[in-house]
Enzyme design. Structure first.
Site, PDB file in Angstrom:
ATOM      1  N   ASN A 177       0.875  -1.170   0.000  1.00  0.00           N
ATOM      2  CA  ASN A 177       0.000   0.000   0.000  1.00  0.00           C
ATOM      3  C   ASN A 177       0.912   1.220   0.000  1.00  0.00           C
ATOM      4  O   ASN A 177       1.474   1.591   1.032  1.00  0.00           O
ATOM      5  CB  ASN A 177      -0.876  -0.041   1.257  1.00  0.00           C
ATOM      6  CG  ASN A 177      -1.830   1.131   1.336  1.00  0.00           C
ATOM      7  OD1 ASN A 177      -1.796   2.032   0.484  1.00  0.00           O
ATOM      8  ND2 ASN A 177      -2.663   1.142   2.346  1.00  0.00           N
ATOM      9  N   ARG A 220      -2.523  -2.089  -3.518  1.00  0.00           N
ATOM     10  CA  ARG A 220      -3.734  -1.299  -3.302  1.00  0.00           C
ATOM     11  C   ARG A 220      -3.668  -0.080  -4.224  1.00  0.00           C
ATOM     12  O   ARG A 220      -2.699   0.675  -4.191  1.00  0.00           O
ATOM     13  CB  ARG A 220      -3.795  -0.839  -1.853  1.00  0.00           C
ATOM     14  CG  ARG A 220      -4.965   0.062  -1.623  1.00  0.00           C
ATOM     15  CD  ARG A 220      -4.893   0.753  -0.296  1.00  0.00           C
ATOM     16  NE  ARG A 220      -6.080   1.581  -0.138  1.00  0.00           N
ATOM     17  CZ  ARG A 220      -6.125   2.650   0.642  1.00  0.00           C
ATOM     18  NH1 ARG A 220      -5.066   3.022   1.314  1.00  0.00           N
ATOM     19  NH2 ARG A 220      -7.218   3.353   0.739  1.00  0.00           N
ATOM     20  N   HIS A 248     -12.730   3.148   0.052  1.00  0.00           N
ATOM     21  CA  HIS A 248     -12.775   2.133   1.117  1.00  0.00           C
ATOM     22  C   HIS A 248     -13.496   0.871   0.634  1.00  0.00           C
ATOM     23  O   HIS A 248     -14.009   0.102   1.450  1.00  0.00           O
ATOM     24  CB  HIS A 248     -13.534   2.628   2.377  1.00  0.00           C
ATOM     25  CG  HIS A 248     -12.846   3.710   3.136  1.00  0.00           C
ATOM     26  ND1 HIS A 248     -13.536   4.738   3.757  1.00  0.00           N
ATOM     27  CD2 HIS A 248     -11.538   3.933   3.410  1.00  0.00           C
ATOM     28  CE1 HIS A 248     -12.689   5.540   4.368  1.00  0.00           C
ATOM     29  NE2 HIS A 248     -11.459   5.091   4.161  1.00  0.00           N
ATOM     30  N   ARG A 295     -11.108  16.031   7.371  1.00  0.00           N
ATOM     31  CA  ARG A 295     -11.867  16.395   6.159  1.00  0.00           C
ATOM     32  C   ARG A 295     -13.280  16.843   6.530  1.00  0.00           C
ATOM     33  O   ARG A 295     -13.900  16.265   7.429  1.00  0.00           O
ATOM     34  CB  ARG A 295     -11.953  15.200   5.207  1.00  0.00           C
ATOM     35  CG  ARG A 295     -10.659  14.927   4.493  1.00  0.00           C
ATOM     36  CD  ARG A 295     -10.749  13.659   3.662  1.00  0.00           C
ATOM     37  NE  ARG A 295      -9.673  12.747   4.004  1.00  0.00           N
ATOM     38  CZ  ARG A 295      -9.666  11.447   3.755  1.00  0.00           C
ATOM     39  NH1 ARG A 295     -10.677  10.892   3.130  1.00  0.00           N
ATOM     40  NH2 ARG A 295      -8.649  10.704   4.112  1.00  0.00           N
ATOM     41  N   GLU A 326      -8.062  -4.932   5.335  1.00  0.00           N
ATOM     42  CA  GLU A 326      -7.918  -4.654   3.907  1.00  0.00           C
ATOM     43  C   GLU A 326      -6.762  -5.444   3.306  1.00  0.00           C
ATOM     44  O   GLU A 326      -6.831  -5.873   2.156  1.00  0.00           O
ATOM     45  CB  GLU A 326      -7.717  -3.147   3.702  1.00  0.00           C
ATOM     46  CG  GLU A 326      -9.014  -2.376   3.930  1.00  0.00           C
ATOM     47  CD  GLU A 326      -8.823  -0.882   4.080  1.00  0.00           C
ATOM     48  OE1 GLU A 326      -8.383  -0.441   5.165  1.00  0.00           O
ATOM     49  OE2 GLU A 326      -9.110  -0.151   3.128  1.00  0.00           O
TER      50      GLU A 326
END
Ligand code: AMP
Length: 397
Positions: free
Chosen positions: A7, A90, A179, A240, A383
């Site tokens: 990743n 990823r 996601h 965010r 993940e």
């Protein structure tokens, strides 16, 4: 088969080596501050975590250091690089081009490059990771697993924005969602935990981490999700803003005399619970501050939970009902307080939280009562394992 999961971010690279048969993590770690003053964090099964300063001017050196650590005679997890059967990468944005994971070819790389415009912070870094691995492990099959792919099943009414159609037809402006690997893994796992067929379950997954999103999964398919063209839309997150009236942008720009770039920086990095509380983007700090009487920290928690509640309501409506609500990621897996605050709103759906079970953290657990009409689950996301599974399946095909 051993799968190396990569990743890659702009200055970091996380990795795990997973045995796809036993699903055991043989080694994991990360390279941080690539191009600055590199640091390698490495831990193999049964050994202590090691943190070393390393010279890593680019991602290629970072991957090289990871591979050296993996075959290190003392703490390595394997004796030769030949024991790595495949690499799973990823990739953040697959645009409309990728509806599922795929083996990496020159055409795939070109297509990922084409959608980089939509994820300028992420896709170029992901591509650098692929290039570095290809250089150091020629001939090893590699797979691209996209954050957006799971959401490509959304119907047009869910992914279209109410703006002129040409922005979709010419520039592909639409909701993509992110996601996806986590939402897919968690919703499938929840069906297994409940012993119900994935193909006939309506699930709402709340991935509540520093980045946060909600996904409606109907009969095994994503039908809506809260993130949009970019991961800025939807929930109020660590830093965010999530959904705002677009006019806020113009208004603040005028008041503060900010360029667009500066405004976007504010919305991405200085907003969310951090912006509201002024305390931190980390929920542990926010919970502690709220507990100690800090009103803005308490307000940040309330705003965060309220937004999640609104999305749950919207998605229950979109699916004409909901069978299960899942909490995952850093906050969803660990913060009983957040889960309770959210579930306290959901009595109208017939949600009854089991307060004792909700005190637990970080484990697969049904946290609603026997009589709860909608099941509530805590499901730690994984993940990396999901990427390893996808990669192994593609290579074995
Ligand atoms: P993630 O992005 O999934 O790694 O999640 C990071 C977020 O989870 C941060 O805001 C953390 O503060 C939060 N988190 C992790 N552990 C806990 C905990 N025990 N209680 C509250 N929040 C937590």
């Amino acid at each position: 088969m051993n799968i190396l999961v990569i990743n890659c971010g702009s200055s970091s690279l996380k990795f795990q080596l997973i045995d796809s048969a036993s699903e055991e993590v043989l080694a994991k770690g990360l390279c941080e501050r690539i191009g600055i003053d590199g640091r390698l964090v490495y831990q193999s099964e049964g050994n202590e975590k090691e943190i070393t300063k390393e010279h890593m001017p680019t991602h290629t050196e970072a991957v090289k250091l990871v591979l050296e650590a993996l075959v290190n005679p003392k703490t390595g997890a394997i004796s030769s690089l030949d024991e790595i059967g495949a690499v799973g990468h990823r990739i953040v944005h697959g645009g409309e081009a990728f509806t599922e994971s795929t083996l990496i070819t020159d055409e795939v790389i070109a297509a990922v490059e084409r959608v980089s415009e939509l994820a300028p912070l992420h896709n170029p870094a992901n591509l650098i990771g692929i290039e570095a691995c290809q250089k150091l492990m020629p001939g090893v099959p590699m797979a691209a697993v996209f954050d957006t792919a799971f959401h490509q099943t959304m119907p047009a009414e869910a992914y279209m924005y109410g703006i002129p159609y040409k922005y979709y037809s010419q520039f592909k402006v639409r909701k993509y969602g992110f996601h996806g690997t986590s939402h897919s893994y968690v919703s499938k796992h929840a069906a297994d935990m409940l012993g119900q067929p994935y193909e006939s379950l309506k699930t709402i997954v709340c991935h509540l981490g520093n980045g946060a999103s909600v996904c409606a999964v109907k009969n095994g398919k994503s039908v809506d999700t809260s993130m949009g063209l970019t991961p800025l839309e939807g929930l109020v997150m660590g830093t965010r803003s999530g959904d705002i009236d677009p006019s806020v942008i113009e208004y603040i720009a005028e008041k503060e005399n900010f360029e667009m770039e500066h405004i976007m920086d504010v919305l991405n990095k200085k907003s969310g619970v951090y912006g509201i509380s002024g305390v931190s983007s980390d929920f542990r700090d926010i919970e502690a501050a709220a507990e100690a009487g800090d009103e803005r920290a308490a307000l940040a928690q309330d705003v965060f939970c309220y937004r999640v509640v609104k999305y749950i309501g919207a998605y229950a409506a979109a699916m004409n009902g909901v069978d299960a609500i899942c909490f995952t990621a850093g906050l969803g897996e660990n913060s009983g307080e957040t889960r309770k605050k959210i579930c306290d709103y959901l009595g109208y759906l017939g949600v009854e939280l089991d307060e004792e079970a909700n005190k637990r953290r970080g484990e697969d657990l049904v946290i609603s009562t026997e009589s709860s009409k909608v099941k509530v689950l805590m499901v730690p996301t994984n993940e990396e394992l999901a990427i390893a599974r996808e990669t192994a399946a593609l290579v074995q095909k």
